[in-house]
Design an enzyme around this catalytic site. Structure first.
Site, PDB file in Angstrom:
ATOM      1  N   LYS A 126       5.245  23.262 -14.102  1.00  0.00           N
ATOM      2  CA  LYS A 126       4.749  22.130 -13.816  1.00  0.00           C
ATOM      3  C   LYS A 126       4.425  22.194 -12.215  1.00  0.00           C
ATOM      4  CE  LYS A 126       4.137  17.218 -14.309  1.00  0.00           C
ATOM      5  NZ  LYS A 126       4.344  16.002 -14.958  1.00  0.00           N
ATOM      6  N   HIS A 135      -1.674  15.835 -26.278  1.00  0.00           N
ATOM      7  CA  HIS A 135      -1.734  14.439 -25.479  1.00  0.00           C
ATOM      8  C   HIS A 135      -3.070  13.713 -26.179  1.00  0.00           C
ATOM      9  CE1 HIS A 135       1.701  15.597 -23.446  1.00  0.00           C
ATOM     10  NE2 HIS A 135       1.806  14.438 -23.054  1.00  0.00           N
ATOM     11  N   HIS A 141       7.370   9.246 -27.354  1.00  0.00           N
ATOM     12  CA  HIS A 141       6.335  10.056 -26.703  1.00  0.00           C
ATOM     13  C   HIS A 141       6.291  11.542 -27.070  1.00  0.00           C
ATOM     14  CE1 HIS A 141       3.134  10.937 -23.851  1.00  0.00           C
ATOM     15  NE2 HIS A 141       3.945  12.098 -23.233  1.00  0.00           N
ATOM     16  N   ARG A 179       0.966  -1.196   0.143  1.00  0.00           N
ATOM     17  CA  ARG A 179       0.169   0.010   0.190  1.00  0.00           C
ATOM     18  C   ARG A 179       0.672   1.164  -0.190  1.00  0.00           C
ATOM     19  NH1 ARG A 179      -3.363  -2.954   3.542  1.00  0.00           N
ATOM     20  NH2 ARG A 179      -5.208  -3.798   2.155  1.00  0.00           N
ATOM     21  N   ARG A 206      -4.634  21.434 -14.174  1.00  0.00           N
ATOM     22  CA  ARG A 206      -3.537  20.575 -14.650  1.00  0.00           C
ATOM     23  C   ARG A 206      -3.959  19.907 -15.889  1.00  0.00           C
ATOM     24  NH1 ARG A 206      -0.551  16.089 -10.858  1.00  0.00           N
ATOM     25  NH2 ARG A 206       0.811  15.368 -12.528  1.00  0.00           N
ATOM     26  N   GLU A 219      -5.778  16.929 -11.045  1.00  0.00           N
ATOM     27  CA  GLU A 219      -6.292  17.021 -12.546  1.00  0.00           C
ATOM     28  C   GLU A 219      -7.594  17.417 -12.401  1.00  0.00           C
ATOM     29  OE1 GLU A 219      -4.013  15.079 -15.779  1.00  0.00           O
ATOM     30  OE2 GLU A 219      -5.924  14.594 -16.546  1.00  0.00           O
ATOM     31  N   GLU A 271       7.906  18.047 -25.022  1.00  0.00           N
ATOM     32  CA  GLU A 271       7.184  18.458 -23.834  1.00  0.00           C
ATOM     33  C   GLU A 271       7.751  19.972 -23.219  1.00  0.00           C
ATOM     34  OE1 GLU A 271       4.772  16.953 -22.610  1.00  0.00           O
ATOM     35  OE2 GLU A 271       5.119  14.716 -22.835  1.00  0.00           O
TER      36      GLU A 271
HETATM   37  N1  LIG Z   1       4.010  10.887 -15.334  1.00  0.00           N
HETATM   38  C1  LIG Z   1       3.891  11.989 -15.913  1.00  0.00           C
HETATM   39  O1  LIG Z   1       3.538  12.921 -15.697  1.00  0.00           O
HETATM   40  C2  LIG Z   1       4.544  11.694 -17.381  1.00  0.00           C
HETATM   41  C3  LIG Z   1       4.651  13.037 -18.308  1.00  0.00           C
HETATM   42  C4  LIG Z   1       4.975  12.681 -19.375  1.00  0.00           C
HETATM   43  C5  LIG Z   1       5.501  11.502 -20.045  1.00  0.00           C
HETATM   44  N2  LIG Z   1       5.189  10.672 -19.211  1.00  0.00           N
HETATM   45  C6  LIG Z   1       5.554   9.041 -19.834  1.00  0.00           C
HETATM   46  O2  LIG Z   1       6.882   9.159 -20.060  1.00  0.00           O
HETATM   47  C7  LIG Z   1       7.122   8.072 -21.109  1.00  0.00           C
HETATM   48  C8  LIG Z   1       8.096   8.545 -21.817  1.00  0.00           C
HETATM   49  O3  LIG Z   1       9.379   8.733 -21.368  1.00  0.00           O
HETATM   50  P1  LIG Z   1      10.783   8.837 -22.038  1.00  0.00           P
HETATM   51  O4  LIG Z   1      10.519   9.667 -23.053  1.00  0.00           O
HETATM   52  O5  LIG Z   1      11.856   9.304 -21.044  1.00  0.00           O
HETATM   53  O6  LIG Z   1      10.960   7.247 -22.559  1.00  0.00           O
HETATM   54  P2  LIG Z   1      11.777   6.077 -22.023  1.00  0.00           P
HETATM   55  O7  LIG Z   1      11.683   6.089 -20.700  1.00  0.00           O
HETATM   56  O8  LIG Z   1      11.278   5.100 -22.981  1.00  0.00           O
HETATM   57  O9  LIG Z   1      13.453   6.339 -22.489  1.00  0.00           O
HETATM   58  C9  LIG Z   1      13.620   6.587 -24.010  1.00  0.00           C
HETATM   59  C10 LIG Z   1      14.879   5.676 -24.296  1.00  0.00           C
HETATM   60  O10 LIG Z   1      16.135   6.489 -23.702  1.00  0.00           O
HETATM   61  C11 LIG Z   1      16.939   5.289 -22.992  1.00  0.00           C
HETATM   62  N3  LIG Z   1      17.746   6.081 -21.894  1.00  0.00           N
HETATM   63  C12 LIG Z   1      17.192   6.649 -20.722  1.00  0.00           C
HETATM   64  N4  LIG Z   1      18.312   7.332 -20.161  1.00  0.00           N
HETATM   65  C13 LIG Z   1      19.268   7.417 -20.983  1.00  0.00           C
HETATM   66  C14 LIG Z   1      20.504   7.880 -20.793  1.00  0.00           C
HETATM   67  N5  LIG Z   1      20.811   8.836 -20.157  1.00  0.00           N
HETATM   68  N6  LIG Z   1      21.425   7.741 -22.072  1.00  0.00           N
HETATM   69  C15 LIG Z   1      21.017   6.876 -23.124  1.00  0.00           C
HETATM   70  N7  LIG Z   1      19.585   6.426 -22.998  1.00  0.00           N
HETATM   71  C16 LIG Z   1      19.012   6.375 -22.314  1.00  0.00           C
HETATM   72  C17 LIG Z   1      16.033   4.541 -22.617  1.00  0.00           C
HETATM   73  O11 LIG Z   1      16.751   3.085 -22.615  1.00  0.00           O
HETATM   74  C18 LIG Z   1      15.009   4.341 -23.905  1.00  0.00           C
HETATM   75  O12 LIG Z   1      15.354   3.709 -25.035  1.00  0.00           O
HETATM   76  C19 LIG Z   1       5.690   7.638 -21.546  1.00  0.00           C
HETATM   77  O13 LIG Z   1       5.423   6.316 -21.385  1.00  0.00           O
HETATM   78  C20 LIG Z   1       4.843   8.618 -20.914  1.00  0.00           C
HETATM   79  O14 LIG Z   1       3.824   8.179 -20.898  1.00  0.00           O
HETATM   80  C21 LIG Z   1       4.516  10.514 -18.007  1.00  0.00           C
END
Ligand SMILES: NC(=O)c1ccc[n+]([C@@H]2O[C@H](COP(=O)([O-])OP(=O)(O)OC[C@H]3O[C@@H](n4cnc5c(N)ncnc54)[C@H](O)[C@@H]3O)[C@@H](O)[C@H]2O)c1
Length: 364
Positions: free
Chosen positions: A221, A242, A261, A119, A235, A231, A183
Site C-alpha cells: 500500500k 469496493h 467492511h 485548517r 491507487r 488516486e 483486505e
Molecule cells: N482510509 C482508508 O484508506 C480506508 C481503507 C479501508 C477501510 N477504511 C474504512 O475503515 C472502516 C472499517 O474499519 P474497521 O473494520 O476497523 O471497523 P471499526 O473501526 O468499526 O472497528 C470494528 C469493531 O472493532 C472494535 N474494536 C476496535 N479495536 C478493538 C480491539 N483492539 N479489541 C476489541 N475490539 C476492538 C470496534 O469497537 C468496532 O466494534 C470503514 O469505515 C472503511 O470505510 C478506510
C-alpha cells in the site's frame, strides 16, 4: 519490528512497535516547544485499547483525551461537531498533535477531524483492528459518510506516523479478524502475479503467514500511495472489491443488519471477478476457486431482486465514477488490474441478477 516510509509518514510495524511512540511524541514536542498532544480514542473499545496505549507510552497520561463514538452508523460529520466544539473550548491549536486510537472508522474520522480543525492539525494513527492495520490507518485518506454514501466527504492528508502493533489484536473479536483478512487478501489479489488460492487460504489458518501477509499489505500500500497519492492512477487498484462492496455494506446498514467492511469487500471481490471473466478474460476456473474460498470463509451475501435498484443506486453514486458509468476494478489475471474500464449500469445490474439466482453463491 519493521519501519516503512510513505513519503513523510513513517509506519512502524510489528510486535513492540508501540514502544516507539513515546520517542516519536517526545521528538515532536522537542521540535515544537509550545505544542501539546491529545489522544482521540474510539469509545466502544476504549476499555480494551486505552490501557494498552498507556502501558506502552506512560507519558500520555498527562495528555487530554477525547472518546469518540465511531461506529459505521456514526461515521458522519454530525458526530464530529461536539468534538470540534470541545477542541475549540480546550484551545487546541495548529501545533497540537492528535493521536488517533481505534479501528478504521476512528482513523478515518479522527484524520478527517484533525484535517479540518483550524485548517489542519498533525496526527498519528494507532490502528487497533486488523483491517485498520492492513489498510485504513496508512495512505492518508480521511473520510466520513454523507447519509448513506460512503466516504464521500474527506481529504488526502497523511498521518505523521502509524504504529501497527499486533498487541491490540488479542482482544479483537473473530469476526473483526475475518474482516481484516479480506483486505489482506485483496492486496494479494491485486499485487501478486503468483497468487494462488491455496496459499491465500493460509491467511485464515496460519498465524505466521497472516503476519507475513499483513506486512506485505502495508508495504505494497505504501509503494502504491507513494506513486499516486491522489488516486489518479494506480491507487485506484486498491478499490478492488469496493464498488460492489460499499453497496453491500450500505444496503446491510440500511436494513439494520450491518456487515463488516471486510465482509462486504470479500463479496464485492467475487462480483468484480465475475465481471472480470466477462470483460477482461479472467479465467472461469480461477474465479470459481476464489468464490469457493470466499463462500467457505464468509458465507454468502444475499439480497432479493427488490434490492437491486438500491444497490445500483449506491454504485452509480460511487465517488470514483465519471458521469453515470461505473468503474469497478477488474482483473485480467492475478496481479493485473484494469481500473479505467467503464461498465454500464445495465451490465452491473445483470451481475446482481445472476448473483440473486445463485443466492450469493457464484460457484454453486
Ligand atoms: N482510509 C482508508 O484508506 C480506508 C481503507 C479501508 C477501510 N477504511 C474504512 O475503515 C472502516 C472499517 O474499519 P474497521 O473494520 O476497523 O471497523 P471499526 O473501526 O468499526 O472497528 C470494528 C469493531 O472493532 C472494535 N474494536 C476496535 N479495536 C478493538 C480491539 N483492539 N479489541 C476489541 N475490539 C476492538 C470496534 O469497537 C468496532 O466494534 C470503514 O469505515 C472503511 O470505510 C478506510
Amino acid at each position: 519490528m519493521k519501519t516503512i516510509k510513505d513519503q513523510d509518514c513513517t509506519i512502524y510495524a510489528g510486535e513492540g512497535s508501540l514502544s516507539q511512540l513515546q520517542g516519536e511524541v517526545a521528538r515532536y514536542l522537542a521540535a515544537e516547544p509550545d505544542a501539546t498532544c491529545v489522544v482521540l480514542c474510539e469509545q466502544a473499545a476504549a476499555k480494551k485499547i486505552f490501557p494498552v496505549l498507556l502501558r506502552a507510552c506512560p507519558s500520555l497520561r498527562r495528555c487530554k483525551r477525547y472518546f469518540l463514538p465511531a461506529t459505521e452508523a456514526q461515521k458522519h460529520i454530525e458526530t464530529l461537531l461536539p468534538l470540534w466544539k470541545q477542541w475549540a473550548d480546550d484551545k487546541l491549536d495548529r501545533k497540537t498533535l492528535v493521536i488517533n486510537l481505534g479501528g478504521g472508522v476512528l482513523c478515518d474520522m479522527g484524520g478527517f477531524a484533525a484535517s479540518l480543525f483550524k485548517r489542519g492539525l498533525p496526527f498519528i494513527n494507532i490502528p487497533t483492528t486488523l483491517l485498520a492495520m492492513a489498510d485504513a490507518s496508512a495512505g492518508g485518506k480521511t473520510a466520513v459518510d454523507l447519509g448513506e454514501i460512503k466516504n464521500i466527504l474527506g481529504s488526502f492528508n497523511r498521518p505523521r506516523a502509524v504504529f501497527v502493533d499486533p498487541v491490540f489484536l488479542k482482544t479483537l473479536p473473530a469476526r473483526e479478524m475475518l474482516s481484516g483478512m479480506a483486505e489482506i487478501l485483496k492486496m494479494q489479489c491485486i499485487c501478486r502475479t503468483d497468487f494462488s488460492v491455496q496459499r491465500a487460504e493460509k491467511i485464515f489458518t496460519d498465524p505466521e503467514y497472516l503476519n507475513e501477509a499483513l506486512l506485505f499489505a502495508i508495504k505494497n500500500k505504501a509503494l502504491i500511495t507513494q506513486q499516486d497519492f491522489k488516486e489518479e492512477n494506480i491507487r485506484k487498484t486498491l478499490n478492488f472489491g469496493h464498488t460492489f462492496g460499499h453497496a453491500f455494506e450500505a444496503l446491510a446498514l440500511r436494513k439494520k443488519h450491518p456487515i463488516s467492511h471486510g465482509e462486504a469487500v470479500a463479496h464485492g471481490m467475487v462480483c468484480e471477478l465475475y465481471l472480470s471473466c466477462r470483460k477482461c478474460g479472467f479465467t472461469r476456473a480461477r474465479f470459481e476457486s476464489f468464490a469457493r474460498l470466499i463462500n467457505a470463509r464468509y458465507g454468502s451475501f444475499t439480497y432479493t431482486e427488490k434490492d437491486i435498484p438500491a444497490l445500483l443506486n449506491y454504485m452509480v453514486n460511487d465517488k470514483k465514477n465519471k458521469g453515470r458509468k461505473i468503474y469497478p476494478v477488474l482483473l485480467s489475471d492475478w496481479g493485473k488490474c484494469v481500473f479505467d474500464k467503464a461498465v454500464f449500469p445495465l451490465v452491473i445490474e445483470k451481475t446482481l441478477h445472476d448473483n440473486t439466482k445463485k443466492n450469493g453463491r457464484y460457484n454453486a
